[in-house]
Design a protein around this motif. Structure first.
Motif, PDB file in Angstrom:
ATOM      1  N   TYR A 488       0.830  -1.191   0.000  1.00 46.91           N
ATOM      2  CA  TYR A 488       0.000   0.000   0.000  1.00 46.91           C
ATOM      3  C   TYR A 488       0.869   1.248   0.000  1.00 46.91           C
ATOM      4  CZ  TYR A 488      -3.754  -3.208   1.245  1.00 46.91           C
ATOM      5  OH  TYR A 488      -4.663  -4.242   1.238  1.00 46.91           O
ATOM      6  N   VAL A 489       0.472   2.220  -0.803  1.00 51.13           N
ATOM      7  CA  VAL A 489       1.085   3.546  -0.790  1.00 51.13           C
ATOM      8  C   VAL A 489       0.047   4.500  -0.217  1.00 51.13           C
ATOM      9  CG1 VAL A 489       2.059   5.416  -2.161  1.00 51.13           C
ATOM     10  CG2 VAL A 489       2.523   3.039  -2.787  1.00 51.13           C
ATOM     11  N   VAL A 490       0.359   5.117   0.914  1.00 50.42           N
ATOM     12  CA  VAL A 490      -0.587   5.983   1.610  1.00 50.42           C
ATOM     13  C   VAL A 490      -0.130   7.428   1.494  1.00 50.42           C
ATOM     14  CG1 VAL A 490      -1.745   6.465   3.796  1.00 50.42           C
ATOM     15  CG2 VAL A 490      -1.125   4.108   3.213  1.00 50.42           C
ATOM     16  N   ARG A 491      -1.017   8.312   1.016  1.00 46.25           N
ATOM     17  CA  ARG A 491      -0.738   9.731   0.875  1.00 46.25           C
ATOM     18  C   ARG A 491      -1.962  10.511   1.347  1.00 46.25           C
ATOM     19  NH1 ARG A 491       0.588  11.446  -4.858  1.00 46.25           N
ATOM     20  NH2 ARG A 491       2.064  12.897  -3.917  1.00 46.25           N
ATOM     21  N   PRO A 492      -1.803  11.775   1.700  1.00 41.89           N
ATOM     22  CA  PRO A 492      -2.954  12.577   2.123  1.00 41.89           C
ATOM     23  C   PRO A 492      -4.018  12.685   1.030  1.00 41.89           C
ATOM     24  CG  PRO A 492      -0.921  13.640   2.778  1.00 41.89           C
ATOM     25  CD  PRO A 492      -0.539  12.498   1.885  1.00 41.89           C
ATOM     26  N   GLU A 493      -3.597  12.692  -0.239  1.00 46.63           N
ATOM     27  CA  GLU A 493      -4.561  12.737  -1.334  1.00 46.63           C
ATOM     28  C   GLU A 493      -3.945  12.102  -2.576  1.00 46.63           C
ATOM     29  OE1 GLU A 493      -3.655  17.250  -2.931  1.00 46.63           O
ATOM     30  OE2 GLU A 493      -5.297  16.920  -1.508  1.00 46.63           O
ATOM     31  N   LEU A 494      -4.801  11.686  -3.502  1.00 46.86           N
ATOM     32  CA  LEU A 494      -4.347  11.100  -4.760  1.00 46.86           C
ATOM     33  C   LEU A 494      -4.560  12.104  -5.886  1.00 46.86           C
ATOM     34  CD1 LEU A 494      -5.736   7.430  -4.543  1.00 46.86           C
ATOM     35  CD2 LEU A 494      -3.536   8.330  -3.764  1.00 46.86           C
ATOM     36  N   PRO A 495      -3.739  12.055  -6.925  1.00 46.75           N
ATOM     37  CA  PRO A 495      -3.926  12.988  -8.043  1.00 46.75           C
ATOM     38  C   PRO A 495      -5.234  12.706  -8.767  1.00 46.75           C
ATOM     39  CG  PRO A 495      -2.301  11.303  -8.604  1.00 46.75           C
ATOM     40  CD  PRO A 495      -2.589  11.151  -7.140  1.00 46.75           C
ATOM     41  N   LEU A 496      -5.918  13.792  -9.169  1.00 55.60           N
ATOM     42  CA  LEU A 496      -7.224  13.665  -9.806  1.00 55.60           C
ATOM     43  C   LEU A 496      -7.198  14.252 -11.216  1.00 55.60           C
ATOM     44  CD1 LEU A 496      -9.547  14.771  -6.843  1.00 55.60           C
ATOM     45  CD2 LEU A 496      -8.832  12.450  -7.455  1.00 55.60           C
ATOM     46  N   THR A 497      -8.071  13.730 -12.053  1.00 50.49           N
ATOM     47  CA  THR A 497      -8.276  14.285 -13.387  1.00 50.49           C
ATOM     48  C   THR A 497      -9.199  15.501 -13.258  1.00 50.49           C
ATOM     49  OG1 THR A 497     -10.207  12.910 -13.806  1.00 50.49           O
ATOM     50  CG2 THR A 497      -8.054  11.996 -14.392  1.00 50.49           C
ATOM     51  N   PRO A 498      -9.344  16.299 -14.303  1.00 50.90           N
ATOM     52  CA  PRO A 498     -10.241  17.463 -14.228  1.00 50.90           C
ATOM     53  C   PRO A 498     -11.679  17.108 -13.876  1.00 50.90           C
ATOM     54  CG  PRO A 498      -8.774  17.677 -16.107  1.00 50.90           C
ATOM     55  CD  PRO A 498      -8.547  16.303 -15.543  1.00 50.90           C
ATOM     56  N   ASN A 499     -12.122  15.879 -14.212  1.00 47.09           N
ATOM     57  CA  ASN A 499     -13.499  15.501 -13.874  1.00 47.09           C
ATOM     58  C   ASN A 499     -13.616  14.826 -12.509  1.00 47.09           C
ATOM     59  OD1 ASN A 499     -12.436  13.001 -14.379  1.00 47.09           O
ATOM     60  ND2 ASN A 499     -13.714  12.543 -16.169  1.00 47.09           N
ATOM     61  N   GLY A 500     -12.532  14.872 -11.731  1.00 45.76           N
ATOM     62  CA  GLY A 500     -12.591  14.413 -10.349  1.00 45.76           C
ATOM     63  C   GLY A 500     -12.278  12.964 -10.101  1.00 45.76           C
ATOM     64  N   LYS A 501     -11.896  12.210 -11.139  1.00 43.34           N
ATOM     65  CA  LYS A 501     -11.523  10.815 -10.953  1.00 43.34           C
ATOM     66  C   LYS A 501     -10.030  10.693 -10.670  1.00 43.34           C
ATOM     67  CE  LYS A 501     -15.155   8.942 -13.928  1.00 43.34           C
ATOM     68  NZ  LYS A 501     -15.465   8.072 -15.090  1.00 43.34           N
ATOM     69  N   VAL A 502      -9.636   9.568 -10.047  1.00 42.98           N
ATOM     70  CA  VAL A 502      -8.215   9.356  -9.768  1.00 42.98           C
ATOM     71  C   VAL A 502      -7.454   9.266 -11.088  1.00 42.98           C
ATOM     72  CG1 VAL A 502      -6.517   7.765  -8.796  1.00 42.98           C
ATOM     73  CG2 VAL A 502      -8.661   8.187  -7.578  1.00 42.98           C
ATOM     74  N   ASP A 503      -6.389  10.046 -11.196  1.00 48.96           N
ATOM     75  CA  ASP A 503      -5.550  10.045 -12.394  1.00 48.96           C
ATOM     76  C   ASP A 503      -4.486   8.965 -12.241  1.00 48.96           C
ATOM     77  OD1 ASP A 503      -3.899  10.517 -14.542  1.00 48.96           O
ATOM     78  OD2 ASP A 503      -3.944  12.700 -14.343  1.00 48.96           O
ATOM     79  N   ARG A 504      -4.748   7.785 -12.774  1.00 50.74           N
ATOM     80  CA  ARG A 504      -3.850   6.651 -12.592  1.00 50.74           C
ATOM     81  C   ARG A 504      -2.492   6.884 -13.242  1.00 50.74           C
ATOM     82  NH1 ARG A 504      -6.812   2.075 -10.835  1.00 50.74           N
ATOM     83  NH2 ARG A 504      -9.027   2.559 -10.695  1.00 50.74           N
ATOM     84  N   GLY A 505      -2.459   7.697 -14.273  1.00 50.96           N
ATOM     85  CA  GLY A 505      -1.194   7.976 -14.936  1.00 50.96           C
ATOM     86  C   GLY A 505      -0.246   8.820 -14.114  1.00 50.96           C
ATOM     87  N   ARG A 506      -0.754   9.497 -13.090  1.00 53.89           N
ATOM     88  CA  ARG A 506       0.087  10.351 -12.245  1.00 53.89           C
ATOM     89  C   ARG A 506       0.291   9.779 -10.849  1.00 53.89           C
ATOM     90  NH1 ARG A 506      -3.171  15.231 -11.736  1.00 53.89           N
ATOM     91  NH2 ARG A 506      -1.448  15.982 -10.424  1.00 53.89           N
ATOM     92  N   LEU A 507      -0.072   8.519 -10.647  1.00 46.08           N
ATOM     93  CA  LEU A 507       0.153   7.909  -9.336  1.00 46.08           C
ATOM     94  C   LEU A 507       1.651   7.779  -9.088  1.00 46.08           C
ATOM     95  CD1 LEU A 507      -2.581   5.115  -9.379  1.00 46.08           C
ATOM     96  CD2 LEU A 507      -2.575   7.184  -7.973  1.00 46.08           C
ATOM     97  N   PRO A 508       2.095   7.992  -7.858  1.00 46.28           N
ATOM     98  CA  PRO A 508       3.536   7.983  -7.575  1.00 46.28           C
ATOM     99  C   PRO A 508       4.140   6.585  -7.644  1.00 46.28           C
ATOM    100  CG  PRO A 508       2.303   8.158  -5.537  1.00 46.28           C
ATOM    101  CD  PRO A 508       1.296   8.264  -6.655  1.00 46.28           C
TER     102      PRO A 508
END
Length: 607
Positions: A488-508
């Motif tokens: 598990y990678v735990v962060r305060p927030e995950l990167p989002l796309t403009p429509n508010g979905k998780v941007d999987r391409g920008r996950l660390p």
């Protein structure tokens, strides 16, 4: 009758009439002839009928790998019912959910597993040892079996909505699969097949009926043997197996074991790949040793919703030098492939598009999922104007000018892990149920040497070392082993796309990933030095900062492939020749260290 208009039961009984005294099933050093298998299965069918099951009803099948699995499966079908396979390795909560969702009221099981069913609203039909292997009962009045349009089984696959979905497959779907492929393979009563896969994985349908519809012999592979390439290699030799079905990743491990053995697997005549994307370049060493005529290697792209296999493509040594799409060949003779763009229009050869499969293999649909059925099971007009029912696969392919097809990947986030389909959404729904988790994204992450594991990114203010163990416990309670994140990678927030979905391409990158279990209280390695060296190997293979001496390898995120790498590293480090089967008693650092010390002591004491 035309192809597919018989039932599996009718076809099986025809084989029994031709080969009553041939061995049908080998398991646990025991054998059942076709006559014995029919009689024992008929006894189960009558007990089910007496209990009120049959005539199209779903019946659960919760049986470990044994001859009893064949008896129970056939008994359910002979009663007229459809079997719902339940893997004993799956969590009790998941099994209970599938029983409720499928409407199962009866479960065929064995005494040692019946205890896991209390509290569930089902009637248990125990498959006792004496019924599986005792004297065959006297012939009784014939049973009224199913029709070709009746359900044969309901197999559950991962669901993007957070819950698994049941795929309904009819007898005729399965019967025609073997009718249209028989000439390609030349299956006969001389063949010996392995039942390598779980009955809850549809590859098992091909293995089970490939043997029993042609008078062949089915060798049930024990779970421990399936996890050990060397033990599997030995079983294939001892049982003189001729037809082997494998995912490409499993075959890679077997090929490595075969290379170290004392000669080739000479009885194999065909290996069938399925369940995963095949990369032919990985077969170069195999072809260098065997050539491409004996055994023949065949890649069969398939999906549960189109009854196991949908295409056929022999793989040759020449394929290992080509790059690009994975070759999946031509559709089966009674299927049609349509490659369409996002607007549902056909695309030219050589242009990627989404694959739609039409024809006799397309399943009845998902159980009680009317909206999903409308989305995935469609009516499509072919080039000749004929309208055929089809399944929208979500797979990206391209058509070649020679009539074959190449597989490119998915149009969505679906992942394949050891042949199993995994919808990240189902796992993410489980993680989001944990208090304090505001977002989750599950992705596949490569760890080298072809090893792929699930990695979960979660948004939370809870420290990772506290949250990861809780998430691991939650996942283990409801998800099967292959769907549990390794880290598990735990962060305060995950990167989002403009429509508010998780941007999987920008996950660390998972540099700060934490295993789902903490280091155990007595986690410090022992004083002998063996444990310390093994811990270092495990930390390297699993990419973890800490490893406890009594924590299970698989709980730390290990997979079958990483287990092989760990074992190879261990044997190299200590100069031993241990086999993976030594970990049956426990896959921990402490247990492995004891075996290493014992092997080293035996070596030193040998004159």
């Amino acid at each position: 009758m035309e192809s597919g208009q018989h039932t599996l039961v009718e076809r099986f009984e025809g084989v029994v009439a031709r080969f009553p005294d041939r061995v049908a099933v080998t398991a646990d050093d025991r054998e059942l002839t076709y006559r014995e298998l029919k009689h024992r299965s008929a006894a189960v069918a009558r007990r089910l009928r007496d209990a009120g099951a049959g005539a199209g009803s779903p019946v659960g099948l919760l049986v470990p790998r044994s001859s009893g699995l064949a008896v129970g499966l056939l008994g359910i079908l002979m009663s007229g019912a459809a079997y719902v396979p339940l893997d004993p390795a799956h969590p009790r909560e998941r099994i209970a959910w599938m029983l409720k969702d499928s409407g199962v009221s009866h479960v065929v099981t064995v005494p040692e597993l019946a205890d896991s069913l209390p509290g569930m609203s089902v009637e248990v039909v125990e498959l006792a040892e004496d019924r599986a292997h005792g004297p065959a009962p006297e012939a009784a009045q014939p049973l009224i079996g199913p029709s070709a349009e009746d359900l044969a089984y309901v197999i559950y696959t991962s669901g993007s909505t957070g819950l698994p979905k049941g795929v309904q497959v009819e007898h005729r779907n399965v019967v025609r699969l073997f009718d249209v492929t028989r000439d390609w393979f030349g299956f006969s009563e001389e063949d010996v097949w392995t039942l390598f896969h779980s009955a809850a994985f549809d590859f098992s349908v091909w293995e089970f009926w490939g043997a029993l519809l042609f008078g062949g012999r089915l060798v049930v592979v024990p779970s421990a043997t399936a996890r050990s390439p060397r033990a599997l290699d030995e079983l294939l030799r001892a049982q003189r197996v001729t037809v082997l079905s494998q995912t490409p990743s499993a075959f890679a491990r077997l090929a490595a074991a075969e290379e170290r053995a004392a000669g080739p697997l000479s009885t194999l005549r065909v290996v069938v790949f399925g369940g995963e994307r095949l990369e032919p370049a990985g077969l170069r060493d195999w072809f260098a040793r065997h050539g491409d005529e004996h055994p023949r290697l065949v890649n069969m792209y398939g999906i549960t919703e189109a009854t196991v296999h949908a295409s056929y493509r022999p793989v040759t040594a020449a394929d290992t030098t080509r790059s690009g799409a994975s070759p999946i060949g031509v559709p089966l003779p009674d299927l049609g492939f349509h490659v369409l763009d996002e607007d549902g229009r056909p695309v030219p050869d050589g242009v990627p598009g989404e694959l739609y499969v039409a024809g006799a293999g397309v399943a009845r649909g998902y159980l009680d999922r009317p909206e999903l059925n409308k989305e995935r099971f469609l009516e499509l007009e072919g080039p000749d104007g004929t309208v055929r029912r089809c399944y929208r696969t979500g797979d990206r392919v391209l058509a070649h000018s020679d009539g074959g097809y190449g597989y490119l990947g998915r149009t969505d986030d679906q992942i394949k892990i050891r042949g199993y389909r995994v919808e990240p959404g189902e796992i993410e729904a489980v993680l989001l149920a944990e208090p304090g988790v505001s977002a989750a994204a599950v992705v596949a992450h490569g760890y080298g040497d072809g090893d792929v594991r699930l990695l979960a990114h979660v948004a939370s203010d809870t420290p990772a070392y506290l949250l990861a163990p809780r998430l691991g416990e939650r996942a283990a309670a409801v998800l099967p082993p292959y769907m549990r994140p390794s880290a598990y990678v735990v962060r305060p927030e995950l990167p989002l796309t403009p429509n508010g979905k998780v941007d999987r391409g920008r996950l660390p990158e998972p540099a700060a990933a934490v295993a789902p279990v903490p280091v155990d209280e007595d986690g410090a390695p022992g004083p002998t030095g063996t444990e310390r060296r093994i811990v270092q190997i495990w930390q390297s293979v699993l990419d973890l900062p800490e490893v406890g001496r009594n924590t299970d390898f698989f709980d730390l995120g290990g997979t079958s492939l990483s287990l092989l790498r760990m074992f190879a590293r261990t044997n190299e480090e200590f100069g031993t020749d241990l086999d993976i089967t030594v970990l049956i008693e426990g896959a921990t650092v402490a247990s492995l260290a004891r075996h290493v010390d014992s092997a080293l002591s035996a070596t030193v004491s040998t004159p």
